[in-house]
Design a protein around this motif. Sequence first.
Motif, PDB file in Angstrom:
ATOM      1  N   THR A 322       0.824  -1.209   0.000  1.00  9.73           N
ATOM      2  CA  THR A 322       0.000   0.000   0.000  1.00  9.73           C
ATOM      3  C   THR A 322       0.852   1.251   0.000  1.00  9.73           C
ATOM      4  OG1 THR A 322      -0.148  -0.113   2.421  1.00  9.73           O
ATOM      5  CG2 THR A 322      -1.928  -1.134   1.148  1.00  9.73           C
ATOM      6  N   ASP A 323       1.976   1.241   0.740  1.00 13.09           N
ATOM      7  CA  ASP A 323       2.900   2.371   0.765  1.00 13.09           C
ATOM      8  C   ASP A 323       4.262   1.853   1.188  1.00 13.09           C
ATOM      9  OD1 ASP A 323       3.017   2.315   3.685  1.00 13.09           O
ATOM     10  OD2 ASP A 323       1.044   3.245   3.642  1.00 13.09           O
ATOM     11  N   SER A 324       5.244   2.759   1.268  1.00 17.44           N
ATOM     12  CA  SER A 324       6.618   2.315   1.521  1.00 17.44           C
ATOM     13  C   SER A 324       6.788   1.646   2.872  1.00 17.44           C
ATOM     14  CB  SER A 324       7.580   3.506   1.410  1.00 17.44           C
ATOM     15  OG  SER A 324       7.315   4.462   2.416  1.00 17.44           O
ATOM     16  N   SER A 325       5.914   1.937   3.834  1.00 15.93           N
ATOM     17  CA  SER A 325       6.008   1.320   5.160  1.00 15.93           C
ATOM     18  C   SER A 325       5.242   0.006   5.235  1.00 15.93           C
ATOM     19  CB  SER A 325       5.491   2.288   6.233  1.00 15.93           C
ATOM     20  OG  SER A 325       6.311   3.436   6.304  1.00 15.93           O
ATOM     21  N   HIS A 326       4.515  -0.336   4.195  1.00 12.37           N
ATOM     22  CA  HIS A 326       3.765  -1.593   4.139  1.00 12.37           C
ATOM     23  C   HIS A 326       4.032  -2.231   2.777  1.00 12.37           C
ATOM     24  CE1 HIS A 326       1.666   1.038   7.014  1.00 12.37           C
ATOM     25  NE2 HIS A 326       1.437  -0.062   7.695  1.00 12.37           N
ATOM     26  N   TRP A 327       5.240  -2.744   2.647  1.00 16.09           N
ATOM     27  CA  TRP A 327       5.728  -3.228   1.362  1.00 16.09           C
ATOM     28  C   TRP A 327       6.373  -4.588   1.565  1.00 16.09           C
ATOM     29  CZ3 TRP A 327       4.215  -0.576  -2.726  1.00 16.09           C
ATOM     30  CH2 TRP A 327       4.786  -0.804  -3.980  1.00 16.09           C
ATOM     31  N   ALA A 328       6.241  -5.472   0.586  1.00 18.29           N
ATOM     32  CA  ALA A 328       6.793  -6.815   0.734  1.00 18.29           C
ATOM     33  C   ALA A 328       7.049  -7.415  -0.634  1.00 18.29           C
ATOM     34  CB  ALA A 328       5.839  -7.709   1.527  1.00 18.29           C
ATOM     35  N   MET A 329       7.906  -8.440  -0.670  1.00 19.35           N
ATOM     36  CA  MET A 329       8.073  -9.259  -1.855  1.00 19.35           C
ATOM     37  C   MET A 329       7.017 -10.355  -1.785  1.00 19.35           C
ATOM     38  SD  MET A 329       9.741  -9.633  -4.654  1.00 19.35           S
ATOM     39  CE  MET A 329      11.229  -8.655  -4.387  1.00 19.35           C
ATOM     40  N   HIS A 330       6.202 -10.442  -2.826  1.00 17.61           N
ATOM     41  CA  HIS A 330       5.097 -11.390  -2.847  1.00 17.61           C
ATOM     42  C   HIS A 330       5.347 -12.507  -3.857  1.00 17.61           C
ATOM     43  CE1 HIS A 330       2.501  -8.812  -0.394  1.00 17.61           C
ATOM     44  NE2 HIS A 330       2.919  -7.796  -1.124  1.00 17.61           N
ATOM     45  N   ARG A 331       4.790 -13.672  -3.552  1.00 14.15           N
ATOM     46  CA  ARG A 331       4.770 -14.800  -4.471  1.00 14.15           C
ATOM     47  C   ARG A 331       3.344 -14.981  -4.961  1.00 14.15           C
ATOM     48  NH1 ARG A 331       4.847 -21.103  -3.089  1.00 14.15           N
ATOM     49  NH2 ARG A 331       5.771 -21.958  -4.997  1.00 14.15           N
ATOM     50  N   ILE A 332       3.180 -15.116  -6.283  1.00 20.03           N
ATOM     51  CA  ILE A 332       1.869 -15.360  -6.877  1.00 20.03           C
ATOM     52  C   ILE A 332       1.870 -16.786  -7.402  1.00 20.03           C
ATOM     53  CG2 ILE A 332       0.169 -14.606  -8.574  1.00 20.03           C
ATOM     54  CD1 ILE A 332       1.522 -11.889  -8.599  1.00 20.03           C
ATOM     55  N   ALA A 333       1.017 -17.634  -6.833  1.00 18.21           N
ATOM     56  CA  ALA A 333       0.939 -19.039  -7.225  1.00 18.21           C
ATOM     57  C   ALA A 333      -0.527 -19.449  -7.266  1.00 18.21           C
ATOM     58  CB  ALA A 333       1.729 -19.918  -6.249  1.00 18.21           C
ATOM     59  N   SER A 334      -0.787 -20.582  -7.879  1.00 21.13           N
ATOM     60  CA  SER A 334      -2.160 -21.075  -7.976  1.00 21.13           C
ATOM     61  C   SER A 334      -2.672 -21.506  -6.609  1.00 21.13           C
ATOM     62  CB  SER A 334      -2.231 -22.249  -8.952  1.00 21.13           C
ATOM     63  OG  SER A 334      -1.895 -21.830 -10.256  1.00 21.13           O
ATOM     64  N   GLY A 335      -3.904 -21.078  -6.274  1.00 22.92           N
ATOM     65  CA  GLY A 335      -4.527 -21.462  -5.028  1.00 22.92           C
ATOM     66  C   GLY A 335      -5.335 -22.736  -5.171  1.00 22.92           C
ATOM     67  N   PRO A 336      -6.068 -23.130  -4.127  1.00 21.75           N
ATOM     68  CA  PRO A 336      -6.851 -24.374  -4.165  1.00 21.75           C
ATOM     69  C   PRO A 336      -7.852 -24.420  -5.307  1.00 21.75           C
ATOM     70  CG  PRO A 336      -6.683 -23.532  -1.929  1.00 21.75           C
ATOM     71  CD  PRO A 336      -6.127 -22.481  -2.824  1.00 21.75           C
ATOM     72  N   ASP A 337      -8.423 -23.263  -5.680  1.00 24.75           N
ATOM     73  CA  ASP A 337      -9.401 -23.244  -6.762  1.00 24.75           C
ATOM     74  C   ASP A 337      -8.766 -22.945  -8.110  1.00 24.75           C
ATOM     75  OD1 ASP A 337      -8.718 -20.625  -6.383  1.00 24.75           O
ATOM     76  OD2 ASP A 337     -10.770 -19.850  -6.298  1.00 24.75           O
ATOM     77  N   GLY A 338      -7.442 -22.909  -8.169  1.00 30.35           N
ATOM     78  CA  GLY A 338      -6.759 -22.642  -9.417  1.00 30.35           C
ATOM     79  C   GLY A 338      -6.481 -21.184  -9.671  1.00 30.35           C
ATOM     80  N   ALA A 339      -7.124 -20.285  -8.944  1.00 33.64           N
ATOM     81  CA  ALA A 339      -6.922 -18.851  -9.135  1.00 33.64           C
ATOM     82  C   ALA A 339      -5.653 -18.410  -8.419  1.00 33.64           C
ATOM     83  CB  ALA A 339      -8.121 -18.078  -8.589  1.00 33.64           C
ATOM     84  N   PRO A 340      -4.988 -17.382  -8.921  1.00 31.01           N
ATOM     85  CA  PRO A 340      -3.745 -16.920  -8.280  1.00 31.01           C
ATOM     86  C   PRO A 340      -4.000 -16.351  -6.887  1.00 31.01           C
ATOM     87  CG  PRO A 340      -3.935 -16.069 -10.519  1.00 31.01           C
ATOM     88  CD  PRO A 340      -5.265 -16.655 -10.160  1.00 31.01           C
ATOM     89  N   VAL A 341      -3.104 -16.668  -5.955  1.00 31.00           N
ATOM     90  CA  VAL A 341      -3.168 -16.118  -4.596  1.00 31.00           C
ATOM     91  C   VAL A 341      -1.781 -15.586  -4.235  1.00 31.00           C
ATOM     92  CG1 VAL A 341      -5.035 -17.614  -3.816  1.00 31.00           C
ATOM     93  CG2 VAL A 341      -2.673 -18.379  -3.597  1.00 31.00           C
ATOM     94  N   LEU A 342      -1.790 -14.621  -3.282  1.00 30.22           N
ATOM     95  CA  LEU A 342      -0.557 -13.984  -2.834  1.00 30.22           C
ATOM     96  C   LEU A 342      -0.063 -14.592  -1.535  1.00 30.22           C
ATOM     97  CD1 LEU A 342      -1.382 -10.205  -3.343  1.00 30.22           C
ATOM     98  CD2 LEU A 342       0.187 -11.549  -4.704  1.00 30.22           C
ATOM     99  N   SER A 343       1.243 -14.700  -1.401  1.00 25.93           N
ATOM    100  CA  SER A 343       1.874 -15.004  -0.113  1.00 25.93           C
ATOM    101  C   SER A 343       3.111 -14.124   0.008  1.00 25.93           C
ATOM    102  CB  SER A 343       2.243 -16.478  -0.004  1.00 25.93           C
ATOM    103  OG  SER A 343       3.144 -16.851  -1.035  1.00 25.93           O
ATOM    104  N   THR A 344       3.475 -13.786   1.236  1.00 26.31           N
ATOM    105  CA  THR A 344       4.609 -12.886   1.462  1.00 26.31           C
ATOM    106  C   THR A 344       5.899 -13.682   1.576  1.00 26.31           C
ATOM    107  OG1 THR A 344       3.212 -11.271   2.588  1.00 26.31           O
ATOM    108  CG2 THR A 344       5.570 -11.145   2.999  1.00 26.31           C
ATOM    109  N   VAL A 345       6.846 -13.357   0.722  1.00 18.22           N
ATOM    110  CA  VAL A 345       8.162 -13.990   0.766  1.00 18.22           C
ATOM    111  C   VAL A 345       9.072 -13.264   1.746  1.00 18.22           C
ATOM    112  CG1 VAL A 345      10.227 -14.514  -0.594  1.00 18.22           C
ATOM    113  CG2 VAL A 345       7.950 -14.785  -1.598  1.00 18.22           C
TER     114      VAL A 345
END
Length: 767
Positions: A322-345
């Motif tokens: 959302t902003d520089s104080s709430h920033w992360a490297m994210h992984r985008i992978a297929s979720g249980p329903d096949g749609a992409p989901v985010l996780s924080t690396v």
Amino acid sequence: MLGAAALALATGIGALTAVPAAAGPAAADELTIAPLPHQEPSYRPVYGAGPKGAVLDRPAGGLYWKSFEDGREVPLADCATGAYDQSLQLGDTVGCERRTSPTAPGPLTLHDQATGRTETLAVPAGRTWTTTFSPTQVLAYEQDAEDRVTLHLIGRENEPRKDVTVSAPERIPVDSLWVRTSDEKGALLTYRSAAGPTTLALLDYARATLTPLTLPDGAPDPGHVDYSLGSQWVSLRKNGSATAILRSRADLTVTRSVNTPTPYGRTHPVGDWLVVQDRDATSNAVTALPVAGGAPRTLLARTSDRGLKTGTDGSAYLAGGTDSSHWAMHRIASGPDGAPVLSTVMTLPPNPANRLTLSLAQGRLIAGQEDPTRSLQGYSVPVSGTSPAKQTPDWSCDENADLRLCRPDADLPGWTVPTGDGRIVSLSTHGTGVAVNVRETRPGGTVRQVPLPGTEGLQPYLVKNASGRFVLFTVTENNTPRLLVADIDAGKVLDFKPSSAATLWGATLWDQASPYGVNGTDLRTGRVTQHQGFGVCRPSEIQVSGEWIYGLCPAAVETPGVWHLPSRTFVSLPFAPESGRVQLGDGYLVRRTNTGLEVYNLRSGTAVRERGIAQEFRRYGSDWTVDRFGGRLAYTDAGQTVHLVGVTGNASPLAAIDQDVAATADFRQEQTWRASWWPSKPVSSWKLTVRNKTSGITTVVRTGTEARGLIAPAWDGKSPTGTYLFSGEYEWTLTARPADGQGGELSTSGTVSVTRPPAGVRPPARP
């Protein structure tokens, strides 16, 4: 020349108080102010990612592998130590080929960061390793006499097929072969075909086939295509086109066409979805589009403009939040329903805003910063005790709101200068003359411009220093520099001609005397009230702080040193000062060297090196400064944290270095009687009393708590009970306590003639 007693009376300062000389760094108080976060988010690249972890870098340098499962961080195996060794990397595995020469292939060692397992493959005869491999095979090539190659898949320990020839449409020129991207199932390669154009082809490890891919319409070569390798699809999009063509990796004849929100940015298939980063928008939003059609999903509203990084298992990696104080490297992978989901690396704390300038006066720190907008941030620093410094600014202003006063410049630290009484000043042109810009350094503080009559034809340059209502500044006339003194409260230039050595301390202008030494001239009366000799030298640079005065004299002429004015004590310095490298504080001196700062305590009557700060510094006012008004040294470290450092011993006693007090108070004509006193250092409390000279009755008319640089009460002529005092002659007395607890109270007195309104007459309306 004034005697010591007369000088002490004139300046309100007392005798030198001896303190034990320190032999090394003292346990002086130190405060820190951490930098504010940079508004631009930080970025840490992903160097590779597999199903179990990602390869990242540390800010201090060096790569490491981080586990997705338990967060373990393992230094990346680095086996490429020889001059010709080559490193390879795929997901969780790092490879290193040992070579004795650039053209002599060697054994390949593969290290699995997730398990710690290592295997080594001898190079097969006639083969040369490429830069990619899979969990079961390594890609190599065989070169013929015409410098064309045939690709081979060399089996690893868990692969029974030890050498499989890749079926390809043609032999490939060795100098054009390039592995562009790869994952666990295959790779995208480019090469120069026999027909001439550069070809993009998909290598399938399981089938051992290399298949050219048809480029999107209008794309002359792969350099004009955004291509990406997902676990199920290969995506191809011509640069500048909003349509992506997807080919199934299971059957390249199966295609899909997906319209993307933007023709710019990266695309990457994740499962049966196409992830698109919108580089056409300032937010770089990331959207997921179903390959089979349907409603898009916004995965991240704001991301880094560095683009997507793809993983070997078909996932995608990018920084966002959302902003520089709430920033992360994210992984985008297929979720249980096949749609992409985010996780924080990995969370990405913000980088610090860049400190550009520093000033400190009466315990008020002003830090200029860039993030990327240039701005000023003001802090009120505790002047005594053990309280930590407040980490959030009291006020701020930026260049977009006020370019004249709120744009720090590290190359011109004199662009804005504090007056010590809660204001900052700068110069600008006004018509054909010069004006002083004045800003109150508080939330909602006023900003005004003070045109200076008589400056027509002059060009403003920089403020040299300021003290209360008086400002010493440089102008140019016909390209020749001149120093002027102005009273910004009265709005006029004073009739003085300072030399380039001059400085201000309250209402006193210190300047070169004739033939030697320096004089202190009262700016209110124009009379020379103080003199200090410097042997046979007229200092080329003068500084004053509290009871101390420093003059820059050639070492060949006079011993360099500092005078303590009331006691006429001379403190010699153990070095030869250089212009622009020495700054005087209240009882201490700071010297900038090529390796850092040296702090010399003068309060014992001997210059004692009390502290050394080993760090490269630029110039005074940019990354270091001193508080002349009884305060600390401040400097910015490499991490943009500001340090505020004190010295041992007692500061100068509290004094009134300027005052402006009306001699009459006619309450028939005016609502209030106003008076101003400028104390030499911060005050913890003060009291104003008036004593009727006829009756002898003393009345407390005003009191106050903390004051930094200015005490300016407004009295309405009444007693605390609300009744007007009788007309007559009164003696006013201002008493104040020093905030640092050092020295006695300040007490200064004068007279005022009071006239009260007649009984029953309504006092004048408040203007």
